[in-house]
Design a protein around this motif. Structure first.
Motif, PDB file in Angstrom:
ATOM      1  N   TRP A 124      -5.705 -19.913 -45.551  1.00 50.36           N
ATOM      2  CA  TRP A 124      -6.932 -19.432 -45.191  1.00 50.36           C
ATOM      3  C   TRP A 124      -6.764 -18.809 -43.150  1.00 50.36           C
ATOM      4  N   GLU A 125      -5.245 -18.857 -42.609  1.00 43.20           N
ATOM      5  CA  GLU A 125      -5.119 -18.443 -41.779  1.00 43.20           C
ATOM      6  C   GLU A 125      -5.810 -16.491 -41.691  1.00 43.20           C
ATOM      7  N   HIS A 159      -7.594 -15.395 -44.122  1.00 40.93           N
ATOM      8  CA  HIS A 159      -8.614 -15.589 -43.845  1.00 40.93           C
ATOM      9  C   HIS A 159      -9.522 -15.633 -43.203  1.00 40.93           C
ATOM     10  N   LEU A 160      -9.578 -16.326 -41.938  1.00 41.33           N
ATOM     11  CA  LEU A 160      -9.870 -15.740 -40.716  1.00 41.33           C
ATOM     12  C   LEU A 160      -9.516 -15.687 -40.082  1.00 41.33           C
ATOM     13  N   ILE A 209      -9.353 -23.706 -52.224  1.00 39.69           N
ATOM     14  CA  ILE A 209      -7.741 -22.964 -52.444  1.00 39.69           C
ATOM     15  C   ILE A 209      -7.845 -23.797 -54.079  1.00 39.69           C
ATOM     16  N   LEU A 254     -14.221 -22.669 -44.750  1.00 37.74           N
ATOM     17  CA  LEU A 254     -13.346 -21.844 -45.757  1.00 37.74           C
ATOM     18  C   LEU A 254     -13.231 -21.485 -47.406  1.00 37.74           C
TER      19      LEU A 254
END
Length: 336
Positions: free
Chosen positions: A107-108, A110-111, A123, A120
């Protein structure tokens, strides 16, 4: 080429075979369909499955875990499917916690790629596992929390909750693996991984799998796929001399495969030499970096020493560039 008595150095044969197969979306799709609950699998558009870049496991665990990240369509949304292969002989009781850590990293990432995002991507974590005992630990994160039933009932809405999908091939028989609705290469790979700790079994049973070997060979890129299989069988047998393993493999596979197996053995020997050179260079840089870090910051904590010893050359180079200017040990070893 003479194959000699020395065992070629193979840093992680399990990782190499896992990625040779499942980094290809057509093979990954078969494994994911097999592992996922049918109702969930039916909602995913596997025709839109795409491999995403990156690895998210801890550096110190890369000898025991391999991972691949995919994206796919689920209705109007894009979902991420995270496939983690656990190739150690024991069960990791905190696997759900490790997966949560890896999911946060995804997620980090992705951001960082989509700054300003307010939502988000979902997953879906999938663990492909093989151990001596089979899976015996929790598959749900909330089951790791130290709560009695009464406390769990009132806390349940306030703690992370997810369950990973488990494909445990530890106790699955060879015939069941062979009958899976997957590509021939995928089934052959799972069989190899299933017996990776007992390489004699691979050599003894290979004759029963030659029909699948022939099927792989007839497929697109089949010869190269089989080279990955031959390299794995040659690399995982560490008890016997390299020449002896080669001769046993040639005898088990038969004359039609001789040229390809010898070619795979040559590739393995060359890779072993190159890996040996790289590992020697990496160890030298580790030693020098630890020496400079100790001179600057005093006695180093065990976790810092472990991180340096597990780092690859590129990471060691970055840290070596910072070591003379960064004010703290943490800033030297920081990674995005």
């Amino acid at each position: 080429m003479r194959h000699g008595a020395a065992r070629p150095m193979q840093i992680n044969a399990h990782d190499a075979l896992f990625k040779a197969a499942f980094s290809q979306v057509e093979h990954a799709a078969g494994e994911l369909r097999q592992a996922l609950p049918p109702a969930l699998s039916a909602r995913i558009d596997f025709a839109a499955l795409r491999l995403r870049p990156g690895s998210f496991v801890d550096e110190a665990l890369k000898e025991r875990q391999s991972d691949l990240l995919f994206s796919a369509s689920m209705g109007e949304a894009r979902v991420l499917l995270y496939l983690l292969f656990e190739h150690q002989s024991t069960v990791e009781p905190l696997m759900a916690f490790r997966l949560l850590r890896y999911m946060v990293r995804i997620w980090e990432h992705h951001l960082a790629e989509h700054p300003g995002s307010k939502r988000l991507p979902a997953i879906l974590p999938v663990v492909l596992h093989h151990s001596e005992t089979g899976w015996t630990a929790a598959t749900s994160f909330e089951d790791l929390l130290d709560l009695d039933e009464g406390a769990r009932a009132v806390m349940v809405d306030h703690v992370p909750r997810f369950r990973f999908v488990l494909d445990d091939i530890s106790q699955e028989g060879d015939e069941a693996l062979k009958a899976r609705a997957m590509s021939a290469f995928s089934r052959l790979v799972l069989w190899c991984l299933r017996h990776g700790r007992e390489p004699d079994e691979l050599l003894r049973q290979l004759g029963k799998w030659l029909d699948l070997v022939n099927e792989v060979r007839r497929a697109p890129n089949g010869v190269e796929a089989l080279r990955a299989i031959w390299r794995y069988i040659l690399a995982t047998n560490e008890r016997d001399e390299a020449d002896e393993v080669l001769q046993r493999l040639l005898a088990a596979a038969g004359e039609p495969w001789k040229e390809e197996i010898v070619s795979a053995a040559d590739q393995l020997m060359e890779r072993g030499r190159q890996q040996g050179l790289r590992e020697g260079l990496r160890e030298g840089r580790c030693h020098m970096l630890l020496k400079v870090l100790g001179a600057r910051f005093g006695a180093l904590p065990n976790d810092a020493v472990a991180r340096v010893n597990a780092a690859d050359i590129a990471v060691l180079d970055r840290w070596s560039e910072r070591v003379l200017t960064a004010p703290t040990l943490a800033e030297v070893l920081s990674e995005p």
